[in-house]
Scaffold this motif. Structure first.
Motif, PDB file in Angstrom:
ATOM      1  N   PHE A  26       0.818  -1.210   0.000  1.00 38.77           N
ATOM      2  CA  PHE A  26       0.000   0.000   0.000  1.00 38.77           C
ATOM      3  C   PHE A  26       0.855   1.265   0.000  1.00 38.77           C
ATOM      4  O   PHE A  26       0.605   2.207  -0.768  1.00 38.77           O
ATOM      5  N   PHE A  27       1.865   1.315   0.848  1.00 35.84           N
ATOM      6  CA  PHE A  27       2.670   2.532   0.937  1.00 35.84           C
ATOM      7  C   PHE A  27       3.611   2.679  -0.268  1.00 35.84           C
ATOM      8  O   PHE A  27       3.924   3.801  -0.679  1.00 35.84           O
ATOM      9  N   ALA A  28       4.063   1.549  -0.818  1.00 39.27           N
ATOM     10  CA  ALA A  28       4.853   1.625  -2.045  1.00 39.27           C
ATOM     11  C   ALA A  28       4.005   2.139  -3.201  1.00 39.27           C
ATOM     12  O   ALA A  28       4.443   2.957  -4.013  1.00 39.27           O
ATOM     13  N   ALA A  29       2.760   1.684  -3.273  1.00 33.76           N
ATOM     14  CA  ALA A  29       1.849   2.160  -4.309  1.00 33.76           C
ATOM     15  C   ALA A  29       1.563   3.644  -4.133  1.00 33.76           C
ATOM     16  O   ALA A  29       1.466   4.396  -5.112  1.00 33.76           O
ATOM     17  N   THR A  30       1.434   4.084  -2.874  1.00 36.35           N
ATOM     18  CA  THR A  30       1.209   5.507  -2.602  1.00 36.35           C
ATOM     19  C   THR A  30       2.362   6.351  -3.135  1.00 36.35           C
ATOM     20  O   THR A  30       2.153   7.365  -3.823  1.00 36.35           O
ATOM     21  N   GLN A  31       3.579   5.936  -2.827  1.00 31.71           N
ATOM     22  CA  GLN A  31       4.747   6.674  -3.312  1.00 31.71           C
ATOM     23  C   GLN A  31       4.813   6.673  -4.832  1.00 31.71           C
ATOM     24  O   GLN A  31       5.131   7.690  -5.457  1.00 31.71           O
ATOM     25  N   PHE A  32       4.492   5.541  -5.423  1.00 29.90           N
ATOM     26  CA  PHE A  32       4.562   5.419  -6.880  1.00 29.90           C
ATOM     27  C   PHE A  32       3.529   6.316  -7.563  1.00 29.90           C
ATOM     28  O   PHE A  32       3.848   7.052  -8.511  1.00 29.90           O
ATOM     29  N   PHE A  33       2.284   6.278  -7.079  1.00 31.61           N
ATOM     30  CA  PHE A  33       1.224   7.063  -7.704  1.00 31.61           C
ATOM     31  C   PHE A  33       1.445   8.567  -7.538  1.00 31.61           C
ATOM     32  O   PHE A  33       1.235   9.345  -8.466  1.00 31.61           O
ATOM     33  N   ILE A  34       1.869   8.984  -6.343  1.00 31.60           N
ATOM     34  CA  ILE A  34       1.963  10.417  -6.058  1.00 31.60           C
ATOM     35  C   ILE A  34       3.261  11.018  -6.574  1.00 31.60           C
ATOM     36  O   ILE A  34       3.256  12.070  -7.235  1.00 31.60           O
ATOM     37  N   PHE A  35       4.392  10.356  -6.300  1.00 30.85           N
ATOM     38  CA  PHE A  35       5.684  10.974  -6.586  1.00 30.85           C
ATOM     39  C   PHE A  35       6.293  10.557  -7.927  1.00 30.85           C
ATOM     40  O   PHE A  35       7.128  11.270  -8.471  1.00 30.85           O
ATOM     41  N   THR A  36       5.885   9.408  -8.450  1.00 30.77           N
ATOM     42  CA  THR A  36       6.441   8.952  -9.724  1.00 30.77           C
ATOM     43  C   THR A  36       5.532   9.295 -10.896  1.00 30.77           C
ATOM     44  O   THR A  36       5.977   9.873 -11.892  1.00 30.77           O
ATOM     45  N   LEU A  37       4.244   8.963 -10.788  1.00 27.44           N
ATOM     46  CA  LEU A  37       3.317   9.224 -11.882  1.00 27.44           C
ATOM     47  C   LEU A  37       2.725  10.624 -11.806  1.00 27.44           C
ATOM     48  O   LEU A  37       2.676  11.341 -12.801  1.00 27.44           O
ATOM     49  N   GLY A  38       2.249  10.994 -10.607  1.00 22.36           N
ATOM     50  CA  GLY A  38       1.665  12.314 -10.434  1.00 22.36           C
ATOM     51  C   GLY A  38       0.361  12.473 -11.202  1.00 22.36           C
ATOM     52  O   GLY A  38      -0.269  11.485 -11.625  1.00 22.36           O
ATOM     53  N   GLY A  39      -0.067  13.729 -11.428  1.00 24.76           N
ATOM     54  CA  GLY A  39      -1.301  13.986 -12.165  1.00 24.76           C
ATOM     55  C   GLY A  39      -2.511  13.403 -11.468  1.00 24.76           C
ATOM     56  O   GLY A  39      -2.622  13.417 -10.240  1.00 24.76           O
ATOM     57  N   TRP A  40      -3.433  12.867 -12.275  1.00 20.08           N
ATOM     58  CA  TRP A  40      -4.652  12.313 -11.677  1.00 20.08           C
ATOM     59  C   TRP A  40      -4.387  11.023 -10.908  1.00 20.08           C
ATOM     60  O   TRP A  40      -5.221  10.580 -10.118  1.00 20.08           O
ATOM     61  N   TYR A  41      -3.203  10.424 -11.108  1.00 18.59           N
ATOM     62  CA  TYR A  41      -2.853   9.229 -10.342  1.00 18.59           C
ATOM     63  C   TYR A  41      -2.697   9.543  -8.856  1.00 18.59           C
ATOM     64  O   TYR A  41      -2.717   8.638  -8.015  1.00 18.59           O
TER      65      TYR A  41
END
Length: 265
Positions: A205-220
């Motif tokens: 869950f926390f790895a996915a959070t970092q990936f969505f917010i800091f790596t992909l950004g935007g609407w992710y």
């Protein structure tokens, strides 16, 4: 030395948790039987915290306890009343109380390291500690039975009374496996698997959070907020599991001892 679990690779791709996280490289005494790695360090910290809590809670005992002493006494009374005396009675309960108390709080503190920042992994998530505690529980069960009935303990365990002799051909192997093999195995695996699964879920869950917010950004980012929320919910759930597994381990140890000292033995 990095105590944090890696979450997302620098190549921009998401990498979920793997079983390799439970076998980190050593950083002290490498290549020797005394090698220290991240999980061993977490265990040392848990034991040090456990000793510190009880030292602070009991160094100046008062008739009218302060808040910290009250919390420590509540924990001790919980094990005494709900685990030891409830199953074993006052006499045997007090006799085995030190062991049951040690098991409960050792498992509890090592479980809770899984949700503490910068530690992020339970000391019981690798088989060493669960196996050692299961062996201690198993040896105590055997000791209690032999102490209670030196001549009849194994006989009554393997040949239950009231069973027709021909049926012992089936019953005795089942009793041998269930009583003297399955018990330590299930004690070990129940604790180990709960801690392993809990860690993998939290890291996911926390790895996915970092990936969505800091790596992909935007609407992710919206997905990242969702996985972050799930991460916090499962953190609270993991606290419950940590306490429950400590209770179950101590309780089953008391159950096995109670079966060993039962009158029919």
């Amino acid at each position: 030395m990095n105590l944090l679990v890696p979450t997302a690779a620098e190549d921009g791709e998401f990498h979920g948790p793997s079983i390799a996280e439970f076998f980190p490289p050593g950083f002290l005494f490498e290549g020797t039987p005394f090698e220290i790695n991240r999980i061993m360090l977490v265990r040392f910290i848990a034991v040090a915290a456990l000793i510190l809590v009880f030292w602070l809670g009991t160094r100046r005992m008062r008739v009218v306890p302060g808040r910290f002493q009250s919390v420590v006494e509540m924990g001790l009374d919980f094990v005494r009343v709900n685990v030891a005396e409830d199953l074993l009675g006052k006499t045997d309960g007090r006799r085995f109380l030190p062991l049951l108390t040690t098991i409960f709080f050792m498992v509890l503190f090592m479980n809770l390291t899984g949700i503490i920042p910068f530690l992020n992994i339970a000391g019981t998530s690798v088989i060493g500690v669960p196996l050692v505690l299961a062996i201690v529980s198993y040896v105590t069960f055997i000791y209690a039975g032999i102490k209670k009935s030196p001549k009849n303990f194994f006989k009554n365990s393997l040949f239950p009374a009231g069973v027709p002799w021909p049926v012992y051909i089936i019953v005795t192997p089942i009793e041998l496996i269930s009583t003297f093999v399955i018990r330590p195995v299930t004690l070990t695996l129940r604790l180990l698997m709960n801690m392993v699964v809990g860690h993998l879920l939290l890291v996911l869950f926390f790895a996915a959070t970092q990936f969505f917010i800091f790596t992909l950004g935007g609407w992710y980012t919206a997905l990242g907020v969702g996985t972050l929320a799930f991460g916090f919910v499962f953190t609270v759930f993991e606290i419950l599991v940590a306490v429950l597994q400590a209770y179950v381990f101590a309780l089953l140890t008391a159950v096995y001892i109670q079966l060993a000292v039962a009158e029919e033995h």
